[in-house]
Design a protein around this motif. Structure first.
Motif, PDB file in Angstrom:
ATOM      1  N   VAL B 419      51.853  20.396  54.519  1.00  0.00           N
ATOM      2  CA  VAL B 419      51.643  19.827  55.860  1.00  0.00           C
ATOM      3  C   VAL B 419      52.694  20.364  56.819  1.00  0.00           C
ATOM      4  O   VAL B 419      53.578  21.129  56.430  1.00  0.00           O
ATOM      5  CB  VAL B 419      51.759  18.281  55.840  1.00  0.00           C
ATOM      6  N   ASP B 420      52.605  19.917  58.062  1.00  0.00           N
ATOM      7  CA  ASP B 420      53.661  20.184  59.037  1.00  0.00           C
ATOM      8  C   ASP B 420      54.632  19.014  58.933  1.00  0.00           C
ATOM      9  O   ASP B 420      54.264  17.866  59.149  1.00  0.00           O
ATOM     10  CB  ASP B 420      53.041  20.263  60.441  1.00  0.00           C
ATOM     11  N   GLN B 421      55.860  19.324  58.593  1.00  0.00           N
ATOM     12  CA  GLN B 421      56.845  18.283  58.299  1.00  0.00           C
ATOM     13  C   GLN B 421      57.039  17.298  59.443  1.00  0.00           C
ATOM     14  O   GLN B 421      57.007  16.091  59.268  1.00  0.00           O
ATOM     15  CB  GLN B 421      58.178  18.945  57.968  1.00  0.00           C
ATOM     16  N   ASP B 422      57.223  17.838  60.674  1.00  0.00           N
ATOM     17  CA  ASP B 422      57.445  16.957  61.819  1.00  0.00           C
ATOM     18  C   ASP B 422      56.243  16.071  62.073  1.00  0.00           C
ATOM     19  O   ASP B 422      56.357  14.899  62.406  1.00  0.00           O
ATOM     20  CB  ASP B 422      57.727  17.784  63.079  1.00  0.00           C
ATOM     21  N   ARG B 423      55.042  16.631  61.924  1.00  0.00           N
ATOM     22  CA  ARG B 423      53.826  15.863  62.206  1.00  0.00           C
ATOM     23  C   ARG B 423      53.623  14.759  61.186  1.00  0.00           C
ATOM     24  O   ARG B 423      53.237  13.639  61.517  1.00  0.00           O
ATOM     25  CB  ARG B 423      52.590  16.767  62.221  1.00  0.00           C
ATOM     26  N   LEU B 502      45.655  14.306  62.736  1.00  0.00           N
ATOM     27  CA  LEU B 502      46.585  15.075  61.933  1.00  0.00           C
ATOM     28  C   LEU B 502      46.249  15.015  60.447  1.00  0.00           C
ATOM     29  O   LEU B 502      46.178  16.047  59.776  1.00  0.00           O
ATOM     30  CB  LEU B 502      48.017  14.581  62.173  1.00  0.00           C
ATOM     31  N   ILE B 503      46.058  13.788  59.935  1.00  0.00           N
ATOM     32  CA  ILE B 503      45.770  13.658  58.507  1.00  0.00           C
ATOM     33  C   ILE B 503      44.519  14.447  58.139  1.00  0.00           C
ATOM     34  O   ILE B 503      44.477  15.145  57.129  1.00  0.00           O
ATOM     35  CB  ILE B 503      45.591  12.167  58.119  1.00  0.00           C
ATOM     36  N   GLU B 504      43.524  14.356  58.996  1.00  0.00           N
ATOM     37  CA  GLU B 504      42.294  15.098  58.693  1.00  0.00           C
ATOM     38  C   GLU B 504      42.520  16.602  58.785  1.00  0.00           C
ATOM     39  O   GLU B 504      41.935  17.377  58.024  1.00  0.00           O
ATOM     40  CB  GLU B 504      41.168  14.636  59.623  1.00  0.00           C
ATOM     41  N   LYS B 505      43.384  17.009  59.704  1.00  0.00           N
ATOM     42  CA  LYS B 505      43.732  18.424  59.810  1.00  0.00           C
ATOM     43  C   LYS B 505      44.391  18.897  58.517  1.00  0.00           C
ATOM     44  O   LYS B 505      44.181  20.029  58.086  1.00  0.00           O
ATOM     45  CB  LYS B 505      44.687  18.622  60.994  1.00  0.00           C
ATOM     46  N   PHE B 506      45.186  18.009  57.906  1.00  0.00           N
ATOM     47  CA  PHE B 506      45.888  18.386  56.675  1.00  0.00           C
ATOM     48  C   PHE B 506      45.029  18.191  55.435  1.00  0.00           C
ATOM     49  O   PHE B 506      45.527  18.262  54.318  1.00  0.00           O
ATOM     50  CB  PHE B 506      47.191  17.585  56.538  1.00  0.00           C
TER      51      PHE B 506
END
Lengths: 124, 532
Positions: B419-423, B502-506
């Motif tokens: 994932v993107d850590q900050d996100r 975001l979660i769905e993006k990941f």
């Protein structure tokens, strides 16, 4: 003593970073726009450059482009500071070679100083 | 063909003459101040006289009378073309399009040719051939067809260029007129002007009134019906008009009384039903156009709103960064030693400011995530570490509210996610801060476990007021906020929406299990990276 050049158009932030870096034992040069920044860099040849992206006259990316064209400029370590993470700018910066692309509001001045110290000490 | 046409020709003439006149007067009355309507009126008058002259010139009177009738017909034909040209430049504007020199040139040349038509130069006499009076060309015969052809070409060019440059409603109106004029003039030139001038053949002349009706009808319609210019409406109206006309004219032809009555009844029925039909088609079209307009406006407003939010968030960032920076420097000790109280206060300020930064980031990011302009720095992230950090960040807030605050991580977790850590930090922070914000007494528990061998699950359980199924459906929507137990809505409504994006993006899923009075369990699941 290491020299850091801060190229940033917002005087509020420039003063803040300068204060912190100086308290950590760095010599600081500042520039309030891209043109002045480029000139300062080429004349003073600092050990590290902190570069803002959104600036009048010459944008951060343009400064970086011209910097990298020179012999000395091609090798100087640069950290790019921005208010945004825009795909285009990030990609251009990466291609031109920067140590990091950071978003200002996520970091404290201390974080930035630590990163610069790390890179100067030989980290990559 | 010949005799049928001439038999019908009186009927055709009268009907067409009346219709032309009625249309023209109607258009004039509709808006007598507009230049377009006035020119059209003159045109209509000229056309009526022209029709009359043309009709009577076909009848056999003395050669002298016939000669003058023919001369009058081309007299009015000249006027017609001049007025056509004027109309083609002006329609649908309220003021004349031609001014000064050009207007003078047109007027003079038209009046000049009109004068010549009454002299020997154009037609010097008539001779009777096969019962039809045919005109003998005079010395300057060429002037008349020349004028007609030049003006016709100019009319076509004018309409065509205006049509090409026009947009929307004007374009449709011009197309209508263009078609009407083209049909009419084309038919006239090809079947009347040329045969008469060149071949001395007048057989199609009786059909001329019908040609004019094409033009008058289409143009008059265009001038009046500014608003509803849809194809559907035109077809419905044309259909009814044609039907009505046929039924009406039959009244004059039928002999049998019972047929006449039947025809009359059908005529009335058609009038009534036709009226309803036209009204309802117009309504439907009007509704559609209105809803198109509204949708366009809505989209504009939506884009404006997003742009405004982006701009505002962008402006806010520099001062927020400065506040964050100086607060952190004070806590670093750069301003000298601080009292414990000062340190406490500063930490509260840091928390408040961080919350502010998160809110602004949300506002800034939402449109960028939606539009795919968000840049993700993807990497292998230790979710357990991230959760611990967030958990610690909110410990003070939970303690201040007197809540029981727990973190439970299962044994044997595969806790590396891509994932993107900050996100992902933001998402976890959003869930935990929500739980604390919406719970006044009881407990907030953060749980990390394996949902399956390939997926890790984070749960944030609280003993707050719970969320009804109704609200649950809308919870992850944009700008939706839940009510706190105090009845106040908190937050900007973007947190969960962004978390979901975001979660769905990941590659994961997010959701909630809750019921009123029983607290809530906000969870998300992410695929883990097991290979090392």
């Amino acid at each position: 003593m290491n020299t850091v050049l801060i190229i940033e158009d917002d005087p509020l932030l420039t003063k803040m970073y300068k204060t912190k870096f100086q308290s950590e034992g760095f010599e600081i040069l500042t520039a309030e726009d891209g043109e002045v920044g480029l000139k300062s860099a080429q004349e003073a040849k600092p050990d590290f450059i902190i570069l803002d992206i959104m600036m009048p006259k010459l944008s951060g990316i343009d400064v970086l482009k011209r910097l990298r064209q020179g012999d000395w400029g091609a090798g100087v370590p640069v950290i790019v500071l921005s208010n945004l993470t825009e795909k285009k700018e990030m990609e251009e910066a990466r291609v031109l070679g920067v140590k990091e692309f950071l978003v200002k509001s996520n970091l404290t001045p201390k974080d930035i100083v630590e990163k610069v110290k790390g890179y100067l000490a030989g980290g990559d | 063909m010949q005799s049928l046409l001439s038999q019908l020709s009186l009927w055709i003439l009268i009907m067409v003459g009346v219709m032309n006149l009625v249309l023209t007067v109607f258009v004039y009355k509709f808006n007598h101040k507009s230049a377009t309507n006035r020119v059209f009126f003159l045109l209509g008058l000229a056309m009526t006289f022209w029709l009359a002259a043309m009709y009577f010139s076909l009848r056999t009177y003395t050669p002298q009378v016939n000669l003058w009738l023919i001369r009058f017909s081309i007299f009015f034909a000249t006027a017609l073309n001049g007025l056509f040209l004027m109309l083609s430049k002006t329609v649908p504007s309220e003021t004349l399009a031609l001014k000064g020199k050009k207007l003078g040139l047109l007027t003079l040349s038209t009046l000049g040719v009109m004068f010549l038509t009454l002299t020997n130069f154009i037609f010097s006499g008539v001779e009777v051939v096969n019962g039809i009076a045919s005109p003998i060309p005079g010395k300057a015969i060429i002037i008349f067809p020349l004028y007609i052809v030049i003006t016709t070409i100019l009319i076509m060019i004018t309409l065509w260029t205006r049509f090409r440059k026009a947009e929307g409603l004007l374009k449709r109106q011009l197309l209508m007129i263009l078609t009407g004029i083209t049909l009419m003039l084309g038919l006239i030139v090809v079947t009347i002007v040329i045969p008469v001038m060149v071949g001395r053949n007048s057989s199609f002349v009786p059909l001329f009134p019908v040609y004019t009706l094409i033009f008058t009808g289409m143009t008059g319609y265009t001038i009046i019906r500014h608003g509803l210019f849809s194809f559907k409406v035109i077809v419905a109206e044309a259909l009814v008009v044609v039907l009505w006309t046929i039924l009406f004219s039959r009244l004059f032809v039928l002999r049998d009384l019972s047929e006449l009555i039947l025809n009359g009844i059908i005529l009335i029925v058609v009038s009534i039903i036709g009226n309803f039909l036209i009204k309802s088609v117009r309504n439907e079209v009007a509704q559609r156009e209105l809803s198109e307009k509204l949708t366009k406006r809505l989209k504009e407003l939506d884009a404006q709103k997003d742009e405004f939010i982006s701009l505002a968030a962008h402006e806010l960032r520099a001062p927020m960064t400065a506040i964050k920076g100086y607060l952190s420097m004070m806590l670093d000790g750069d301003a000298g030693k601080l009292s414990n109280t000062a340190t406490e206060f500063l930490k509260e300020a840091v928390d408040g400011n961080d919350r502010l930064i998160r809110l602004v980031n949300n506002m800034l990011n939402v449109s960028r995530i939606e539009e795919g302009r968000m840049v993700y720095q993807m990497g292998m992230v230790d979710l357990k570490q991230v959760v611990k950090r967030v958990y610690n960040e909110f410990a003070v807030a939970a303690r201040d509210k007197g809540l029981k605050y727990e973190l439970a991580t299962s044994e044997g977790l595969f806790n590396i996610v891509y994932v993107d850590q900050d996100r992902i930090y933001e998402v976890v922070a959003n869930l935990i801060s929500n739980a604390i914000k919406y719970t006044d007494i009881g407990l907030v528990k953060v749980k990390l476990s394996m949902a399956s061998p390939h997926a890790i699950k984070l749960e944030v359980i609280d003993s707050g007021r719970g969320i009804s199924t109704e609200e649950q459906k809308k919870l992850f929507g944009k700008f939706v906020r839940a009510e706190s137990s105090a009845g106040k809505t908190l937050g900007t409504g973007l947190g969960l929406y962004i978390s979901k994006l975001l979660i769905e993006k990941f590659g994961g899923r997010i959701g909630v299990v809750s019921s009123p009075g029983k607290g809530s369990n906000f969870w998300f699941v992410l695929p883990v990276k097991r290979s090392l």
